[in-house]
Design a protein around this motif. Structure first.
Motif, PDB file in Angstrom:
ATOM      1  N   ILE A 248       0.853  -1.197   0.000  1.00  0.00           N
ATOM      2  CA  ILE A 248       0.000   0.000   0.000  1.00  0.00           C
ATOM      3  C   ILE A 248       0.886   1.243   0.000  1.00  0.00           C
ATOM      4  O   ILE A 248       1.817   1.357   0.796  1.00  0.00           O
ATOM      5  N   GLY A 249       0.601   2.194  -0.869  1.00  0.00           N
ATOM      6  CA  GLY A 249       1.338   3.453  -0.878  1.00  0.00           C
ATOM      7  C   GLY A 249       0.890   4.348   0.258  1.00  0.00           C
ATOM      8  O   GLY A 249      -0.285   4.712   0.337  1.00  0.00           O
ATOM      9  N   VAL A 250       1.802   4.670   1.162  1.00  0.00           N
ATOM     10  CA  VAL A 250       1.509   5.560   2.281  1.00  0.00           C
ATOM     11  C   VAL A 250       2.429   6.775   2.151  1.00  0.00           C
ATOM     12  O   VAL A 250       3.646   6.636   2.236  1.00  0.00           O
ATOM     13  N   ARG A 251       1.847   7.943   1.946  1.00  0.00           N
ATOM     14  CA  ARG A 251       2.658   9.128   1.688  1.00  0.00           C
ATOM     15  C   ARG A 251       2.125  10.329   2.460  1.00  0.00           C
ATOM     16  O   ARG A 251       0.908  10.482   2.614  1.00  0.00           O
ATOM     17  N   SER A 252       3.041  11.178   2.876  1.00  0.00           N
ATOM     18  CA  SER A 252       2.633  12.496   3.354  1.00  0.00           C
ATOM     19  C   SER A 252       2.224  13.318   2.139  1.00  0.00           C
ATOM     20  O   SER A 252       2.540  12.968   0.987  1.00  0.00           O
ATOM     21  N   PHE A 253       1.518  14.414   2.358  1.00  0.00           N
ATOM     22  CA  PHE A 253       1.113  15.260   1.236  1.00  0.00           C
ATOM     23  C   PHE A 253       2.342  15.791   0.492  1.00  0.00           C
ATOM     24  O   PHE A 253       2.360  15.852  -0.738  1.00  0.00           O
ATOM     25  N   HIS A 254       3.369  16.172   1.253  1.00  0.00           N
ATOM     26  CA  HIS A 254       4.586  16.664   0.618  1.00  0.00           C
ATOM     27  C   HIS A 254       5.288  15.544  -0.157  1.00  0.00           C
ATOM     28  O   HIS A 254       5.809  15.770  -1.263  1.00  0.00           O
ATOM     29  N   GLY A 255       5.307  14.344   0.406  1.00  0.00           N
ATOM     30  CA  GLY A 255       5.908  13.218  -0.297  1.00  0.00           C
ATOM     31  C   GLY A 255       5.147  12.877  -1.569  1.00  0.00           C
ATOM     32  O   GLY A 255       5.743  12.522  -2.598  1.00  0.00           O
ATOM     33  N   LEU A 256       3.829  12.990  -1.513  1.00  0.00           N
ATOM     34  CA  LEU A 256       3.002  12.747  -2.696  1.00  0.00           C
ATOM     35  C   LEU A 256       3.309  13.776  -3.784  1.00  0.00           C
ATOM     36  O   LEU A 256       3.497  13.428  -4.955  1.00  0.00           O
ATOM     37  N   GLY A 257       3.369  15.044  -3.391  1.00  0.00           N
ATOM     38  CA  GLY A 257       3.684  16.094  -4.350  1.00  0.00           C
ATOM     39  C   GLY A 257       5.067  15.922  -4.946  1.00  0.00           C
ATOM     40  O   GLY A 257       5.270  16.121  -6.155  1.00  0.00           O
ATOM     41  N   LEU A 258       6.033  15.546  -4.102  1.00  0.00           N
ATOM     42  CA  LEU A 258       7.393  15.316  -4.574  1.00  0.00           C
ATOM     43  C   LEU A 258       7.425  14.195  -5.614  1.00  0.00           C
ATOM     44  O   LEU A 258       8.109  14.297  -6.648  1.00  0.00           O
ATOM     45  N   ASN A 259       6.662  13.138  -5.379  1.00  0.00           N
ATOM     46  CA  ASN A 259       6.610  12.018  -6.310  1.00  0.00           C
ATOM     47  C   ASN A 259       6.044  12.449  -7.665  1.00  0.00           C
ATOM     48  O   ASN A 259       6.554  12.059  -8.721  1.00  0.00           O
ATOM     49  N   LYS A 309       0.525  30.834  -1.299  1.00  0.00           N
ATOM     50  CA  LYS A 309       0.694  29.560  -1.993  1.00  0.00           C
ATOM     51  C   LYS A 309      -0.322  28.509  -1.575  1.00  0.00           C
ATOM     52  O   LYS A 309      -0.871  27.803  -2.432  1.00  0.00           O
ATOM     53  N   LEU A 310      -0.560  28.375  -0.282  1.00  0.00           N
ATOM     54  CA  LEU A 310      -1.288  27.215   0.221  1.00  0.00           C
ATOM     55  C   LEU A 310      -2.725  27.497   0.640  1.00  0.00           C
ATOM     56  O   LEU A 310      -3.488  26.564   0.861  1.00  0.00           O
ATOM     57  N   LYS A 311      -3.090  28.780   0.749  1.00  0.00           N
ATOM     58  CA  LYS A 311      -4.490  29.094   1.034  1.00  0.00           C
ATOM     59  C   LYS A 311      -5.138  29.799  -0.158  1.00  0.00           C
ATOM     60  O   LYS A 311      -6.125  29.325  -0.715  1.00  0.00           O
ATOM     61  N   LEU A 312      -4.566  30.926  -0.547  1.00  0.00           N
ATOM     62  CA  LEU A 312      -5.136  31.661  -1.682  1.00  0.00           C
ATOM     63  C   LEU A 312      -4.821  30.967  -3.002  1.00  0.00           C
ATOM     64  O   LEU A 312      -5.602  31.065  -3.956  1.00  0.00           O
ATOM     65  N   MET A 313      -3.676  30.303  -3.069  1.00  0.00           N
ATOM     66  CA  MET A 313      -3.260  29.551  -4.260  1.00  0.00           C
ATOM     67  C   MET A 313      -3.269  30.419  -5.513  1.00  0.00           C
ATOM     68  O   MET A 313      -3.853  30.072  -6.535  1.00  0.00           O
ATOM     69  N   ILE A 314      -2.621  31.575  -5.409  1.00  0.00           N
ATOM     70  CA  ILE A 314      -2.529  32.496  -6.544  1.00  0.00           C
ATOM     71  C   ILE A 314      -1.063  32.763  -6.866  1.00  0.00           C
ATOM     72  O   ILE A 314      -0.186  32.541  -6.031  1.00  0.00           O
ATOM     73  N   THR A 315      -0.805  33.229  -8.082  1.00  0.00           N
ATOM     74  CA  THR A 315       0.559  33.526  -8.526  1.00  0.00           C
ATOM     75  C   THR A 315       0.980  34.900  -8.006  1.00  0.00           C
ATOM     76  O   THR A 315       0.130  35.705  -7.572  1.00  0.00           O
ATOM     77  N   ASP A 356       6.182  24.497  -2.405  1.00  0.00           N
ATOM     78  CA  ASP A 356       6.070  24.173  -3.821  1.00  0.00           C
ATOM     79  C   ASP A 356       5.739  22.704  -4.045  1.00  0.00           C
ATOM     80  O   ASP A 356       5.205  22.331  -5.103  1.00  0.00           O
ATOM     81  N   LEU A 357       6.052  21.847  -3.078  1.00  0.00           N
ATOM     82  CA  LEU A 357       5.726  20.433  -3.220  1.00  0.00           C
ATOM     83  C   LEU A 357       4.225  20.199  -3.217  1.00  0.00           C
ATOM     84  O   LEU A 357       3.758  19.123  -3.623  1.00  0.00           O
ATOM     85  N   ILE A 358       3.467  21.187  -2.754  1.00  0.00           N
ATOM     86  CA  ILE A 358       2.002  21.092  -2.788  1.00  0.00           C
ATOM     87  C   ILE A 358       1.440  21.890  -3.969  1.00  0.00           C
ATOM     88  O   ILE A 358       0.685  21.364  -4.790  1.00  0.00           O
ATOM     89  N   ILE A 359       1.825  23.151  -4.083  1.00  0.00           N
ATOM     90  CA  ILE A 359       1.195  24.013  -5.083  1.00  0.00           C
ATOM     91  C   ILE A 359       1.657  23.687  -6.498  1.00  0.00           C
ATOM     92  O   ILE A 359       0.870  23.780  -7.456  1.00  0.00           O
ATOM     93  N   ALA A 360       2.913  23.276  -6.687  1.00  0.00           N
ATOM     94  CA  ALA A 360       3.403  22.993  -8.046  1.00  0.00           C
ATOM     95  C   ALA A 360       2.683  21.796  -8.676  1.00  0.00           C
ATOM     96  O   ALA A 360       2.240  21.876  -9.832  1.00  0.00           O
ATOM     97  N   PRO A 361       2.520  20.664  -7.962  1.00  0.00           N
ATOM     98  CA  PRO A 361       1.753  19.569  -8.571  1.00  0.00           C
ATOM     99  C   PRO A 361       0.279  19.917  -8.790  1.00  0.00           C
ATOM    100  O   PRO A 361      -0.332  19.436  -9.737  1.00  0.00           O
TER     101      PRO A 361
END
Length: 623
Positions: A248-259, A309-315, A356-361
């Motif tokens: 089973i793949g078990v990942r943190s949110f950051h680990g998921l984004g990194l992948n 980045k993580l709430k408003l999610m705007i450039t 960026d590991l969250i917003i970039a993916p």
């Protein structure tokens, strides 16, 4: 949906048609005919955003019950012209009708194949996600299939079940599960929300749910378990391995984004945090670039950029445009300029930061439909632990990946939402049924960690909050649990007394922790304890941690120091004009977490005459 001892066979099929429809003929064929305006009115009543809920029931329960009662339905006069109409059709019609095995006719003025274009992009998702989910489900639904579904339970049977304490129940999946845990594990294949109070066995439920999904035929590599931090991932992975559920793949949110970034070849240079010295330079430059600019310290600068980045999610460009339109917005213009400068710094350095590991993916998934479909096809089932801790960007990432299957299993507890400063929000838990109207919600109701008196005190306390589900919470252990209060003359005396408690009673007490609202209080206890306390800490006999740092932990004995009004809750939450449902309720949730870290004994130290109001609310005597 929860299993039942009485099942019936239904023919699940969908017919989406355009052009004239003969309602009389549909009724003659046994269809319950519903005109779209009536459906839309029922949906309007079911859309009930808000933090306070008198019940755990889904606000759409009345509408969803229609699909349990009616095996054949037809909705006519559907004007498919806006994303909101599609949200109604998907969330309140097709998805719940599909899960309940209904034969469905949708008479609309447009064919699904004709819909598309920028008009169906949704700001909440950043892409036409509802249209994609609708098309996916319609394709799966169009193939007629015989399915077994639970028969509706009459009011008489529900009443007799309550009287006899028996009645229809989910099939027993594991001996060690209590009835509520078992019901959650046995829930249906759609969106399931498990409300898991402190000590209620949430990790056991998560592990057994994975076992159940494997039993239903889902391949191990199609299951994703995700949670907030790496330590929790390690614990869940170890529990799955011990339970004999490999792969089973078990990942943190950051680990998921990194992948995602790695596999898509979008990982830029090294990962890391920006040094404090650079933050200060950027903050100075941002303040100097803006008329009336505000100088930000390092923490404020970091939080401002994370907010974008993580709430408003705007450039940065969007942030600058928005700030320019803000009247008297010197601070907003400063933070927007800082954001732009920080992103330029990362670009020049050829680096990504951890946000960026969250917003970039997320941006990759939003901008590229084929990439989005590719990653969605990897995960047939998505499970999320500690859902109350996640922030908007993490919730969006999970929502994008869970679509279009929408087989999402969320475990969390709004009463343990203590990271508001990290953009976690109680409403994200409570209002999940507004995003997924067909969800099933299951509460776990027994605290197997704490002694009975500790459980009862924590329950009395948290019931004072308004922004929460009203729900039961019972003691699940026979041990009574002891609560002791220790009033002292002042804060220094409290620190010294705490140190003496540790010196006198640490040996033979099992695991012991000292908790405090702030690190400053812990430092005072450590100073008073001196070398003997330092030795106990070094030997692993005692832990000193803030209440925030204690989340997810438990000890046999907990000593809570500094339980003073103005200290816990903090004074700023008591001021006139402070947010009625925010600050003070946040503090009460934090105190609830502190109480529920103790298994067998809870000691509370405070200044005489200044006891926290939370002690009285919890029914804990204070002098």
């Amino acid at each position: 949906m929860q299993g039942s001892s009485v099942l019936s066979s239904r023919r699940r099929a969908l017919r989406w048609q355009t052009g004239p429809v003969d309602e009389r003929e549909l009724r003659r064929q046994g269809y319950f005919v519903l005109r779209y305006p009536r459906l839309a009115a029922a949906v309007a009543r079911a859309r009930r955003p808000g933090g306070g809920r008198s019940s755990l029931a889904n606000p759409a329960a009345g509408l969803l019950a229609l699909f349990a009662r009616q095996a054949r339905l037809a909705v006519v006069g559907v004007p498919v012209v806006t994303p909101d109409v599609l949200r109604i059709l998907y969330g309140y019609l097709l998805e719940p009708a599909y899960r309940r095995g209904c034969e469905l006719v949708v008479a609309a003025d447009s064919a699904l194949a004709d819909l598309g274009g920028p008009a169906f992009d949704e700001p909440a998702w950043g892409c036409p996600l509802t249209l994609e989910r609708l098309r996916y489900l319609a394709a799966a639904y169009a193939e007629p299939t015989l399915v077994l579904t639970p028969e509706p339970v009459s009011r008489w049977r529900r009443w007799t079940a309550r009287v006899s304490r028996r009645g229809d129940a989910a099939p027993r999946l594991a001996e060690r599960l209590d009835p509520e845990q078992n019901a959650a594990v046995a829930a249906g294949d759609g969106v399931v929300q498990v409300i898991a109070p402190a000590g209620s066995g949430k990790t056991t439920v998560l592990v057994e749910r994975v076992r159940e999904l494997r039993r239903r035929g889902t391949a191990a590599d199609r299951i994703l378990c995700s949670t907030f931090n790496r330590d929790a991932c390690v614990e869940i992975a170890a529990r799955l391995d011990k339970a004999g559920i490999p792969g089973i793949g078990v990942r943190s949110f950051h680990g998921l984004g990194l992948n995602i970034l790695k596999q898509e070849g979008r990982l830029r240079g090294e990962l890391g945090t920006t040094p404090d010295a650079v933050w200060r330079e950027l903050a100075d430059a941002a303040a100097a670039a803006v008329p009336g600019g505000r100088r930000l310290d390092v923490t404020a600068a970091q939080n401002a950029v994370s907010l974008y980045k993580l709430k408003l999610m705007i450039t940065p460009d969007e942030a600058l445009t928005r700030a320019a339109a803000t009247p008297d917005g010197a601070r907003a213009r400063t933070t927007a300029r800082l954001y732009a400068l920080h992103e330029e710094h990362l670009r020049r350095a050829g680096r990504l930061d951890f946000d960026d590991l969250i917003i970039a993916p997320i941006r990759l998934l939003q901008d590229d439909a084929r990439l989005r479909e590719r990653w969605q096809s990897r995960f047939e089932r998505v499970l999320v632990d500690e859902y109350q801790d996640i922030e908007p960007a993490q919730a969006l990432l999970i929502g994008l990946l869970a679509a279009p299957h929408d087989s999402l299993f969320c475990v969390g507890d709004e009463d343990q939402c203590i990271y508001a400063w990290r953009r976690a929000a109680v409403k994200r838990v409570i209002e999940l049924d507004q995003t997924y109207p067909g969800l099933e919600r299951y509460p776990l109701v027994r605290n197997y960690r704490c002694g009975r008196d500790i459980t009862h005190a924590s329950r009395r306390l948290i019931r004072c909050n308004k922004e929460r589900f009203s729900k039961p919470l019972h003691a699940g252990v026979k041990d009574r649990g002891r609560i002791h209060v220790w009033p002292q003359v002042d804060a220094r005396a409290g620190a010294m007394f705490t140190a003496s408690l540790l010196e006198d009673g640490v040996r033979g007490s099992g695991s012991v922790a000292v908790l405090a609202r702030t690190g400053r209080l812990l430092a005072s206890v450590a100073a008073c304890g001196g070398a003997s306390l330092e030795a106990a800490v070094s030997a692993g006999l005692v832990e000193l941690t803030t209440v925030h740092g204690s989340k997810g932990r438990e000890w046999d004995r907990v000593i809570l120091v500094g339980a003073d009004q103005g200290q816990f809750p903090l004074a700023r939450t008591l001021r006139v004009g402070a947010s009625a449902g925010g600050g003070l309720e946040d503090e009460r949730r934090l105190f609830y977490v502190a109480l529920t870290r103790a298994r067998r004994r809870l000691d509370i130290v405070f200044t005489r005459g200044k006891a926290s109001q939370f002690l009285k609310e919890a029914g804990i005597g204070a002098r």
